[in-house]
Design a protein around this motif. Sequence first.
Motif, PDB file in Angstrom:
ATOM      1  N   VAL A 191       0.838  -1.197   0.000  1.00 23.94           N
ATOM      2  CA  VAL A 191       0.000   0.000   0.000  1.00 23.94           C
ATOM      3  C   VAL A 191       0.875   1.248   0.000  1.00 23.94           C
ATOM      4  N   GLY A 194       2.305   2.058  -3.409  1.00 18.73           N
ATOM      5  CA  GLY A 194       1.289   2.643  -4.290  1.00 18.73           C
ATOM      6  C   GLY A 194       0.997   4.101  -3.963  1.00 18.73           C
ATOM      7  N   LEU A 198       1.768   7.548  -6.323  1.00 18.65           N
ATOM      8  CA  LEU A 198       0.731   8.533  -6.643  1.00 18.65           C
ATOM      9  C   LEU A 198       1.115   9.922  -6.133  1.00 18.65           C
TER      10      LEU A 198
END
Length: 502
Positions: A191, A194, A198
């Motif tokens: 997580v 990711g 971003l």
Amino acid sequence: MEAINEWLLASGDLLWTWIVLPVVVVLGLYFTVRSDVMQFRLIPEMFRTLTDKTPRNADGEPQSVSAFQAFTISAASRVGVGNIAGVATAIAVGGPGAVFWMWLMAFIGGASSFIESSLAQLFKTRDRGSFRGGPAYYMERGLGARWMGIAFAIILIVCFPFAFSSLQANTIATTLTTTMGTDAAWVPWAVGVGIALLTALVVFGGVRRIASVTQALVPLMALVYLLLGLAVVAINITEVPRVFAQIFTQAWGFNEVVGATLGYIIMTGVKRGMFSNEAGLGSAPNAGASAAVTHPVKQGLVQTLGVYFDTFLICSITAFIILVSVPDLTGASQGIDLTQEALTSTLGPWSNIALSVIIFMLAFSSILGNYYYGESNIEFITRNETALTLYRILAVAAVLLGSAASVQLVWNLADGVMGIMALINLVAIGLLSPIAFRLLKDYTAQRREGRDPIFTRERLPGVGGIECWEDELTVTGPLDVVTRGSQARKHGTHPGATGHRG
């Protein structure tokens, strides 16, 4: 590690109890009285200025981000972990009475938020086609204390893009792990990777990209969360009178369920409330300064509205989700788990997935808002591009590492650092508040004349350090510098004009 955590917790409690809280309350009340309770009196003006047209340059482009976009950048930082996990923690350890103190401090803090954001607008500076400013800038330009600005900037960088963004990432990872029903060690790291990717995609694009993302994310996710909360309240509508009674009656004394005394209830409500709405903390002015408006007071009003949006809407809906669904707080979980349990007990398992999406979006937007605060303060310290690039890398790394960090340690670190940061900012705005009151007087005088207020620095004689606000043409922005100069000379209003042709 446990010893460090205990020391941070004890030190933070001492700082908040004996220093920060008294200063927050006294200054907030002073600002409220001196401004004739502007945080209530000017509520209609807050909504009017939120949708103000953005001054444009000669090419027809906005001078900087709009008042609404600056509102969403600050709301992006405000609306996140503090509203969902922080409020749940406040209720779990302080009982329902903590909510009352969050509400009261939001109202008092609205005046502090107005002062700090109006000052940030007044002392802002131009930066690559936009504006930049904040407490560090008004400490240097308004107080002539660059050392104070640098100290504040360093603490903010540690607090927001590093500590608070780590908390946001940790909450995302915890929520997704719970939703997936797994405790695999690799999930938080996956997580984190990711989120970090971003974040990097957005933050390397500058303030306008951050503004465009937050402008889309914050209102939508806040609306969805409010709708979920209203559904929970509607299903448990018969519990609402009990909840209101608990909030008001348990704000004044011992709570036998969670074992919280009056002092602890107040402290919990104030700390979690300030973490959430950031009134007087010195963070939101960094976003407020970025807006292109025609009067500094306009963004001060908008940022006060941001405090209300955060506390009276988002925090309150979290409180009601929990209190109508979990009447007995004995042994209740802390943080995001309590909010999740409350939602799923009323709406079913699907709401857990919906909450995960909302938390991801709100926490991600908070990471972007926190990053922008740090960037503004990095550029106050140095304009070196290498330093800015290094900061961006470290900010992205903090998101990655925060996803798998010890959440309690990060919370306690953030609480302590936030207290120091708030104290420095409160001292600064206390000293500079007479200037903000003069701005407010100028704004209200123009409104009484039926005008849309326009500020120029000549309206504050004797106040130095103001870079922008040169003249009305500059503020309203219809002309470029060359055209303004030639037009001024034509009409004999240029600073070098004598009024006759000799």
